[in-house]
Design an enzyme around this catalytic site. Structure first.
Site, short mmCIF file in Angstrom:
data_model
loop_
_atom_site.label_atom_id
_atom_site.label_comp_id
_atom_site.label_asym_id
_atom_site.label_seq_id
_atom_site.Cartn_x
_atom_site.Cartn_y
_atom_site.Cartn_z
N HIS A 124 7.50 -77.29 -126.96
CA HIS A 124 7.02 -79.18 -126.68
C HIS A 124 6.22 -79.08 -125.32
CE1 HIS A 124 9.06 -80.19 -130.18
NE2 HIS A 124 10.53 -81.01 -129.37
N ASP A 133 8.70 -77.43 -136.64
CA ASP A 133 9.97 -78.32 -135.64
C ASP A 133 10.46 -79.01 -136.74
OD1 ASP A 133 11.72 -79.39 -134.53
OD2 ASP A 133 10.07 -80.92 -133.38
#
Length: 461
Positions: A269, A320
């Protein structure tokens, strides 16, 4: 084994009439400009190396669609995720992960990085085999025909200074030392058994979940074993605020001080960073995994991907929580999100984005010999159709741009992993009906309890 690609992306551009040969699981030659031999399998469209999904939480796939019904934040989404985590066991997890990894194979993914923190039974009670859940994931990847790096995550706290509670108890090992002892067993068993499709790495869940004094121990384990080390980094502003309040530094600086950054580390991220953070990640050549479909689904924000790459951080991609499983969508979102952030176009070339989806992702997962169409690399192929309603028209001179900016997972026609055909004509060859497998596995872990099967309360006690 021989394949003849109509067009193939060879890392520095697209070539026509490419003869690709392999012996076992490795390529032996890649030769452009060759007429198709009669014994070579034909690969119409654009052939790419296998794609690497560098960040996955397989069980989050059960949340797709369900978490869109109400408004909320990352934190309200997390509570729904915990409900799924409470219900899984090794058998149901293997079934779910097999279906999810089969969906990945259909999308052209040949290797997955599974960021694994659901370790123990209800209440945190270890299974008889302490790595039963990790073993279920490794078996699931084999069932689906793809490779896996199991990134076993250390998860010790429910927040900075907070104990684990509720479903989080299933994640914890008590100390980094206990975590290392358990992962040592998994690492050794994977190396000693005939599981060439699997490698084991380490993960620090986040600076919220691993106290400062324990971070260095996890980083040391990864360095000792020359294993990948992944960490969720600055996904939420609240994480930065808590870290600053407790340690008087950003999460990136904390990881740097604990020796957790470096060429074998991937920060996932990296959304809310300071300029100093970007410099620390770049100068240590720490990789960064962008997960744009999740970051937008959870309203996390847009990370500074171009600045990170320019500073020296290799960029890779992950799906993810699997709002979608489509690395073409992840790749183009890196560019399109940057356009939204800057109101300018043209930050990333198609070649850079394809490298993020292939060679950079494999490197970040500890498979540097994969993700390239060249002799000696793993024999992984993905054939993308250039004749669908999404991809027809531009012509072969724009094949790479078409793949990145127009194609979807639905355009993947053929997939070969380590020399073995896994997907043919858009059909998975090992999992007969992937949608049905997904539906059945998700139903098992999301079904509401039957009130009629619940014992009546004992009103006399």
């Amino acid at each position: 084994m021989r394949w003849h690609a109509e067009f193939a992306w060879l890392g520095d551009g697209v070539a026509a009439d490419v003869l690709i040969e392999a012996d076992g699981e490795r390529f032996t030659s890649v030769t452009p400009g060759v007429p198709a031999p009669p014994d070579a399998a034909r690969l119409p469209g654009l052939t790419l190396p296998g794609l690497a999904n560098a960040h996955s939480h397989a069980f989050h796939r059960a949340l797709r669609g369900r978490v869109q019904a109400d408004r909320g934040t990352f934190w309200t989404w997390r509570e729904q995720m915990y409900k799924i985590a409470e219900r899984l066991d090794p058998v149901s997890y293997r079934a779910l992960a097999t279906a999810v990894y089969a969906e990945m194979a259909l999308a052209g993914i040949s290797c997955v990085g599974e960021f694994h923190y659901l370790h123990h039974g209800p209440g945190g009670e270890p299974y008889g085999e302490p790595n039963a859940m990790g073993e279920a994931l490794i078996a699931a990847a084999a069932d689906a025909g793809i490779r896996i790096t199991l990134l076993d995550a250390c998860y010790l706290a429910g927040g900075i200074g907070q104990p684990l509670k509720g479903p989080q108890l299933r994640f914890g090992d008590g100390t980094a030392g206990n975590w290392a002892s358990r992962v040592d067993s998994l690492y050794e068993s994977t190396g000693k058994t005939a599981r060439p499709h699997a490698r084991v790495g380490a993960a620090i869940h986040s600076v919220r979940a691993v106290p400062r004094e324990q971070i260095a121990a996890v980083a040391s384990w990864a360095k000792e074993h020359r294993a990948p080390l992944h960490v969720h980094l600055s996904e939420q502003p609240a994480e930065n605020e808590e870290c600053l309040a407790e340690y008087e530094m950003t999460p990136t600086r904390l990881l740097a001080d604990c020796g957790a950054l470096g060429a074998l580390t991937v920060a996932v991220h990296a959304t809310h960073l300071t300029e100093e953070d970007i410099g620390l990640l770049g100068t240590t050549t720490t990789g960064v995994c962008m997960c744009p479909t999740t970051e937008r689904d959870l309203a996390d924000g847009i990370g500074p991907a171009r600045d990170l790459c320019d500073a020296g951080s290799p960029i890779c991609l992950g799906s993810d929580q699997h709002a979608v499983i489509d690395l073409f969508e992840e790749a183009r979102a890196v560019e399109l999100d940057e356009r939204l952030r800057t109101r300018q176009r043209g930050h990333w070339s198609s070649g850079e984005l394809l490298a993020a989806a292939t060679s950079s992702g494999h490197y970040g997962l500890g498979w540097p010999e994969a993700g390239r169409l060249e002799p000696g690399a793993y024999a992984d192929l993905v054939a993308v159709g250039l004749d669908s309603v999404r991809t027809a028209g531009p012509g072969p001179q724009f094949a790479a741009e078409t793949a990145v900016f127009a194609a979807t997972a639905a355009d993947v026609r053929h997939v070969v992993v380590s020399g073995r055909e896994i997907v043919r004509d858009g059909r998975h060859l090992l999992v007969d009906d992937v949608p049905a497998a997904l539906a059945a596995a998700i139903a098992e872990v999301t079904a509401e309890p039957d009130p009629e099967s619940t014992p009546a309360p004992d009103t006399e006690s």
